[in-house]
Design a protein around this motif. Structure first.
Motif, short mmCIF file in Angstrom:
data_model
loop_
_atom_site.label_atom_id
_atom_site.label_comp_id
_atom_site.label_asym_id
_atom_site.label_seq_id
_atom_site.Cartn_x
_atom_site.Cartn_y
_atom_site.Cartn_z
N THR A 93 14.42 -8.01 -5.33
CA THR A 93 13.90 -8.99 -5.99
C THR A 93 12.38 -8.67 -6.03
N ASP A 94 11.68 -9.67 -6.48
CA ASP A 94 9.99 -9.21 -6.76
C ASP A 94 9.33 -8.55 -5.64
N ASN A 95 8.60 -7.58 -5.70
CA ASN A 95 7.71 -7.30 -4.26
C ASN A 95 6.71 -6.55 -4.89
N GLY A 96 5.75 -6.12 -3.99
CA GLY A 96 4.54 -5.39 -4.00
C GLY A 96 4.63 -4.03 -4.14
N ALA A 97 5.90 -3.66 -3.07
CA ALA A 97 5.96 -2.06 -2.98
C ALA A 97 6.33 -1.56 -4.28
N MET A 98 7.09 -2.17 -5.07
CA MET A 98 7.43 -1.37 -6.42
C MET A 98 6.58 -1.20 -7.34
N ILE A 99 5.42 -1.98 -7.23
CA ILE A 99 4.21 -1.94 -7.96
C ILE A 99 3.20 -0.95 -7.45
N ALA A 100 3.05 -0.85 -6.15
CA ALA A 100 2.25 0.16 -5.50
C ALA A 100 2.98 1.25 -5.91
N HIS A 101 4.19 1.49 -5.68
CA HIS A 101 4.99 2.78 -6.03
C HIS A 101 4.39 3.46 -7.39
N LEU B 182 0.98 -1.20 -0.08
CA LEU B 182 -0.08 0.13 0.02
C LEU B 182 0.94 1.11 -0.13
N TYR B 183 0.69 2.16 -1.09
CA TYR B 183 1.53 3.30 -1.13
C TYR B 183 0.77 4.49 -1.14
N ASP B 184 1.06 5.68 -0.19
CA ASP B 184 0.48 6.75 -0.22
C ASP B 184 1.22 7.91 -0.70
N THR B 185 0.68 8.74 -1.72
CA THR B 185 1.57 9.83 -2.36
C THR B 185 2.28 10.71 -1.23
N ALA B 186 1.35 10.85 -0.34
CA ALA B 186 1.67 11.95 0.68
C ALA B 186 2.78 11.22 1.73
N GLN B 187 2.46 10.20 2.14
CA GLN B 187 3.12 9.29 3.28
C GLN B 187 4.24 8.38 2.99
N GLY B 188 3.99 7.99 1.55
CA GLY B 188 5.01 6.93 1.16
C GLY B 188 4.50 5.44 1.38
N LEU B 189 5.37 4.59 1.52
CA LEU B 189 4.98 3.06 1.66
C LEU B 189 4.30 2.86 3.06
N LEU B 190 3.06 2.62 3.03
CA LEU B 190 2.24 2.42 4.42
C LEU B 190 2.38 0.89 4.65
N ALA B 191 2.40 -0.15 3.98
CA ALA B 191 2.42 -1.48 4.48
C ALA B 191 2.93 -2.40 3.29
N ASP B 192 3.44 -3.50 3.62
CA ASP B 192 3.96 -4.29 2.58
C ASP B 192 3.90 -5.96 2.80
N ALA B 193 3.56 -6.90 2.03
CA ALA B 193 3.62 -8.17 2.42
C ALA B 193 4.08 -9.08 1.16
N LEU B 194 4.90 -10.09 1.26
CA LEU B 194 5.31 -10.98 0.33
C LEU B 194 5.21 -12.39 0.79
N LEU C 231 12.27 4.20 -3.30
CA LEU C 231 11.52 3.85 -2.22
C LEU C 231 12.27 4.29 -1.05
N GLU C 232 13.50 4.29 -1.30
CA GLU C 232 14.75 4.71 -0.31
C GLU C 232 15.03 6.01 -0.05
N THR C 233 15.80 6.49 1.05
CA THR C 233 16.25 7.59 1.34
C THR C 233 17.52 7.74 1.60
N PRO C 234 18.23 8.53 0.88
CA PRO C 234 17.94 9.51 -0.12
C PRO C 234 17.47 8.69 -1.37
N ALA C 235 16.30 9.38 -2.03
CA ALA C 235 15.99 8.99 -3.30
C ALA C 235 16.94 9.68 -4.51
#
Ligand code: ATP
Ligand code: MG
Ligand code: FE
Length: 346
Positions: free
Chosen positions: A303-311, A17-29, A121-125
């Motif tokens: 490797t494959d993950n949902g975060a990159m797709i939500a992003h 789950l990615y929020d444009t204001a808050q960034g990544l909210l949750a992630d499961a694999l 998804l990392e800091t610094p981007a």
């Protein structure tokens, strides 16, 4: 904008789950590694069936982790390709149906664009523009990136991908599936300089790669050692070392060339092989020598993950992009160069 991302292109079921204001909210694999290990590689039909089993529980898990309900979603993004057609179909069908039921838009996302921008998804981007080395199980590409959707191919593998070469070499050494990380682990016990493997296509100009010859070289070396009765644990580690060293060195040489050719000083590495510690260390060294910067995702997002797709989904949906009402075709083959910046499609 809050976007649910679904990844089912191969053997990992990823949801985030990615929020444009808050960034990544949750992630499961959920990784299907154990399921396919018996067969020494991914069995497409088993992959599809397992995605069906795991997808809904993972969506529930992500919503619970973020303390949100489905009615809090503004959009759903899913991987539409490249990948295994049956596996893609699971994520796409569920993603589109769920979006339709919730009366929110859905969006087809390009798996390699997910990998490509995962370092953001990392800091610094990293800031644009940059050179990206995409090194995964199916791709080895050098890409000039000017912005989201502005990608130019500079070079790619003419045969095996780097990750594929790692997996095949590991298989020859009976290291199991997926072999990349296992071969890298064995290489840490290896002796530098005992074997030297070729650096394919580095003696001529250009930014293309070839890794299939290294595979043959590995097999020949192993066979010779076996014939001579010298294939002990140390020799195996030394072969792993020489193999990894050759792949990493080849990738580093081509990255340097791409930076020189374009005059850019920012490098991004992404895809499964970017988790390789040796590759990260060598590139960090090179980039500090060039007074440049190198960016990579945390290992779990290599490797494959949902975060990159939500992003990617959130980036593009925030610009107004979404699926049309007709059932769009999945793209088991989908060149990255057919993408465009989000605004152009709004
Ligand atoms: P693609 O993204 O091209 O469709 P894929 O999704 O199968 O392919 P990824 O999930 O990005 O590929 O990456 C998996 C690959 O990365 C495998 O080939 C695996 O062996 C390799 N890999 C993972 N970790 C390492 C490591 N530490 N060293 C070398 N290779 C690694
Ligand atoms: Mg995988
Ligand atoms: Fe991938």
């Amino acid at each position: 904008m809050r976007v649910l991302g679904i990844e089912t292109s191969c053997d990992e079921t990823g949801v985030a789950l990615y929020d444009t204001a808050q960034g990544l909210l949750a992630d499961a694999l959920f990784s299907q590694i154990d399921l396919h290990a018996t067969y020494g590689g991914v069995v497409p039909e088993l992959a599809s069936r397992d995605h069906i089993r795991k997808l809904i529980p993972l969506i529930r898990e992500v919503m619970a982790k973020a303390n949100l309900t489905l009615s809090d979603l503004d959009g759903i993004a899913y991987t539409a390709g490249p990948g295994l057609i049956g596996a893609l179909l699971v994520g796409a069908t569920l993603g589109r149906s769920l979006a339709s039921g919730l009366n929110i838009p859905s969006l087809a996302v390009h798996h390699m664009e997910g990998h490509l921008l995962a370092p953001m998804l990392e800091t610094p981007a990293p800031d644009f523009p940059f050179i990206a080395l995409l090194v995964s199980g199916g791709h080895t590409q050098l890409v000039q990136v000017e912005g989201v959707g502005q990608y130019t191919l500079l070079g790619e593998s003419v045969d095996d991908a780097a990750g594929e070469a790692f997996d095949k070499a590991a298989k020859m050494m009976q290291l199991g599936y997926p072999g990349g990380p296992k071969l890298a682990a064995l290489a840490t016990q290896g002796t530098q300089g005992r074997f030297r493997f070729p650096r394919p296509m580095t003696d001529r100009p250009g930014l293309d790669f070839s890794f299939s010859g290294l595979k043959t070289h590995t097999l020949t070396t192993l066979k010779q050692l076996e014939t001579e009765g010298r294939l002990d644990e140390q020799a195996r580690a030394d072969v792993a070392f020489a193999f990894q060293d050759a792949v990493v060195d080849t990738l580093v040489i081509k990255c340097k060339r791409a930076l020189k050719q374009t005059g850019l000083k920012r490098l991004v590495i992404a895809g499964g092989v970017s988790a390789n510690v040796q590759l990260r260390e060598r590139l960090a060294e090179v980039m500090s020598g060039l007074q440049g910067e190198v960016f990579y995702p945390r290992p779990a997002y290599c490797t494959d993950n949902g975060a990159m797709i939500a992003h990617i989904g959130a980036l593009r949906m925030a610009a107004g992009e979404h699926d049309s009402n007709e059932l769009s075709a999945l793209r088991p083959r989908w060149p990255l160069w057919e993408l465009h910046p989000p605004a152009a499609n709004a």
